[in-house]
Design an enzyme around this catalytic site. Structure first.
Site, PDB file in Angstrom:
ATOM      1  N   SER A  22       0.655  -1.455  -0.214  1.00  0.00           N
ATOM      2  CA  SER A  22       0.114  -0.014   0.298  1.00  0.00           C
ATOM      3  C   SER A  22       0.943   0.990  -0.214  1.00  0.00           C
ATOM      4  O   SER A  22       2.502   1.190   0.195  1.00  0.00           O
ATOM      5  CB  SER A  22      -0.870   0.169   1.045  1.00  0.00           C
ATOM      6  OG  SER A  22      -0.015   0.271   2.523  1.00  0.00           O
ATOM      7  N   LYS A  23       0.234   2.393  -0.327  1.00  0.00           N
ATOM      8  CA  LYS A  23       0.904   3.043   0.246  1.00  0.00           C
ATOM      9  C   LYS A  23       2.223   3.639   1.118  1.00  0.00           C
ATOM     10  O   LYS A  23       2.758   4.514   0.617  1.00  0.00           O
ATOM     11  CB  LYS A  23       0.199   5.258   0.136  1.00  0.00           C
ATOM     12  CG  LYS A  23      -0.441   5.336  -1.698  1.00  0.00           C
ATOM     13  CD  LYS A  23      -1.202   6.520  -1.144  1.00  0.00           C
ATOM     14  CE  LYS A  23      -1.568   6.735  -2.639  1.00  0.00           C
ATOM     15  NZ  LYS A  23      -3.098   7.583  -2.405  1.00  0.00           N
ATOM     16  N   ARG A  24       1.920   3.576   2.036  1.00  0.00           N
ATOM     17  CA  ARG A  24       2.669   2.983   3.398  1.00  0.00           C
ATOM     18  C   ARG A  24       3.799   2.769   2.813  1.00  0.00           C
ATOM     19  O   ARG A  24       5.078   2.711   3.708  1.00  0.00           O
ATOM     20  CB  ARG A  24       2.302   2.038   4.476  1.00  0.00           C
ATOM     21  CG  ARG A  24       0.906   3.056   5.344  1.00  0.00           C
ATOM     22  CD  ARG A  24       0.918   2.080   7.006  1.00  0.00           C
ATOM     23  NE  ARG A  24       0.309   0.559   5.507  1.00  0.00           N
ATOM     24  CZ  ARG A  24       1.493  -0.899   6.280  1.00  0.00           C
ATOM     25  NH1 ARG A  24       2.347  -0.350   7.856  1.00  0.00           N
ATOM     26  NH2 ARG A  24       0.891  -1.381   6.014  1.00  0.00           N
ATOM     27  N   HIS A  25       3.837   1.470   1.616  1.00  0.00           N
ATOM     28  CA  HIS A  25       5.661   2.011   1.358  1.00  0.00           C
ATOM     29  C   HIS A  25       6.039   1.918   0.017  1.00  0.00           C
ATOM     30  O   HIS A  25       7.241   1.319  -0.367  1.00  0.00           O
ATOM     31  CB  HIS A  25       5.591   0.151   0.908  1.00  0.00           C
ATOM     32  CG  HIS A  25       4.204  -1.115   2.222  1.00  0.00           C
ATOM     33  ND1 HIS A  25       3.045  -1.281   1.722  1.00  0.00           N
ATOM     34  CD2 HIS A  25       5.254  -1.765   3.139  1.00  0.00           C
ATOM     35  CE1 HIS A  25       2.790  -2.077   3.071  1.00  0.00           C
ATOM     36  NE2 HIS A  25       4.325  -2.617   3.363  1.00  0.00           N
ATOM     37  N   GLY A  26       5.587   3.006  -0.285  1.00  0.00           N
ATOM     38  CA  GLY A  26       6.239   4.038  -0.904  1.00  0.00           C
ATOM     39  C   GLY A  26       4.780   4.228  -2.579  1.00  0.00           C
ATOM     40  O   GLY A  26       3.935   4.091  -2.123  1.00  0.00           O
TER      41      GLY A  26
END
Ligand code: GLU
Length: 468
Positions: free
Chosen positions: A237-241
């Site tokens: 998800s966006k948390r990972h980039g």
């Protein structure tokens, strides 16, 4: 039989790398088998679907080089087809009208929960095949006994007890057919032979199989692909980039690197890492899709991108680089030839964005000296070096101003002054590029050309003198 696969995105956002990988698998499988790849936009959720998302998805697919043979078909335009199928099931006694109110259903749900039972529609309206006067939903009559089996090419055999599945609403009381029903009608009427999709849809498959059976349609082969995970093993998800395909384009990744990386993230061919598009088409199969989830590894992706940049021809890279430089506000017509710039940078750039950062110095009208670098290398004593260097560079014939003659000028000067190459090259590098890191100094000078080189050196000479 001709292989027919599809990609069926819901246009509720950009194309995520996970969705892109699903599309790629379907596309490769169709191309490998000389079959057809169909694009279908699943826009029955009218509130969340937008044209903007559809366009973003199509752009991402084009960028990755995935061409489709039929479509895009839009579910919202196919409501009549779904309705014909709903009516057929009602007529055959395989679906029925349900007039239970939301309150009634909720009360039953609560009751089941309080008794510790799994909430499930109790079948109250079963047998109701005459259209009521009030708006009514239509439910699929799901078998109470037996099993439904999914023979999945990736997961193997998955067996579900029919008693687990309640009577699914296939058309809401507002007249809109529901998701699982539309998917089946589409896949069947569009002649899909293989349905390859994310394993977040595996839950839907037994219901879908029951609907195929009720409609008398051939069941396609299913393959449910594990999700892509982030480094912490949770769903990417966006948390990972960045997760959008186009974000990677903007960061200067090449489509061939993304294609290669995403395929390898869920499929293997021995331990081969690098595949051209043609090789992927030639080698792709469903058997080698991995059973366990792939972990997105940004470093590996970057490494692969650097590889593709190195391998790409300079002309093509120039085309990719120019919009990046223009976005930085450079007028490329005033700088050195882009092809020459690229040839000095392609070995050292991991992305096109990085290449554009490296390339800035070629296009700047005024070189800004890095503070530490100028402190260390642009000292007054360099005046006695820059001056003779300027004059011997000046003497080089304009048409021959290139690596070899420049090198000779350096060698002569070093011999005369008893200097080492680095003691000469670093100050010149700071003078020409502003910093201490750049491609080979002779290449840089050749690419800059005689006029720019002399101008920059003269400016540095004035600068060292003025510092005293
Ligand atoms: N529209 C679904 C999605 O975007 C895909 C459904 C399918 O492939 O069957 O997740």
């Amino acid at each position: 039989m001709e292989v027919r696969t599809r990609f069926a995105p819901s246009p509720t956002g950009y194309l995520h790398v996970g969705g892109a990988r699903t599309a790629i698998f379907n596309w490769l499988f169709a191309r490998h088998n000389k079959g057809k790849f169909i694009l279908r936009i699943e826009d029955t959720d009218q509130e969340r679907s937008t044209d903007e998302s559809t366009n973003a998805i199509l752009d991402s697919m084009r960028w990755l080089g995935m061409d489709w043979d039929e479509g895009p078909f839009f579910q919202a335009k196919r409501v009549d087809i779904y309705n014909e199928h709903v009516e057929r099931l009602i007529k055959d006694g395989k679906a029925y009208y349900c007039t239970c109110t939301p309150e009634e259903l909720e009360a039953k749900r609560q009751k089941a929960l309080s008794e510790g039972k799994k909430p499930k529609y109790d079948g109250k309206c079963r047998g109701n095949t005459r259209r009521p006067d009030v708006p009514a939903a239509v439910r699929f009559l799901s078998p109470d006994e037996g099993y439904t089996v999914v023979e999945d090419t990736v997961k193997g055999r998955v067996v579900i007890e029919n008693a687990e599945l309640d009577d699914l609403i296939i058309r809401r009381s507002d007249g809109w057919p529901t998701y699982n029903f539309c998917v089946v009608v589409d896949d069947a009427t569009m002649g899909m032979t293989h349905v390859i999709r994310g394993d977040d849809h595996l839950n839907n498959t037994p219901r879908q199989i029951q609907i195929y059976e009720a409609l008398g349609y051939q069941i396609p082969k299913f393959g449910h692909v594990p999700m892509i995970l982030g480094s912490d093993k949770t769903r990417l998800s966006k948390r990972h980039g960045a997760t959008s395909v186009m974000a990677y384009k903007e960061m200067g990744y090449l489509p061939e690197a993304m294609l290669n990386y995403l395929v390898r993230l869920g499929w293997s061919h021995g331990d081969q890492e690098i595949f051209s598009r043609e090789e992927l088409i030639e080698k792709f199969n469903l058997e080698n899709i991995g059973k366990s989830a792939g972990v997105f590894n940004p470093e590996k992706f970057l490494w692969l991108n650097a590889h593709y940049i190195k391998e790409s021809d300079t002309q093509k890279l120039s085309g990719l680089l120019s919009p990046f430089l223009e976005a930085k506000g450079f007028d490329l017509s005033k700088g050195p030839r882009l092809k020459d710039v690229v040839s000095t940078l392609k070995e050292r750039s991991k992305t096109i964005l990085e290449m554009s950062d490296f390339a800035e110095f070629y296009f700047r009208e005024e070189i800004i000296y890095d503070e530490k670098a100028s402190e260390k290398f642009l000292k007054l004593e360099m005046a006695a070096v820059f001056e003779p260097l300027l004059s011997s560079l000046q003497d080089i014939n304009d048409a021959e101003f290139g690596h070899d003659w420049i090198e000779k000028a350096f060698n002569d000067l070093m011999a005369e002054k008893g200097m080492k190459l680095k003691d000469l090259a670093q100050p010149v590098r700071v003078a020409l590029t502003g910093g201490t890191i750049s491609p080979g100094i002779f290449e840089v000078m050749e690419v800059l050309g005689k006029d720019r080189t002399l101008l920059r050196l003269r400016k540095a000479l004035n600068y060292v003198i003025s510092r005293s």
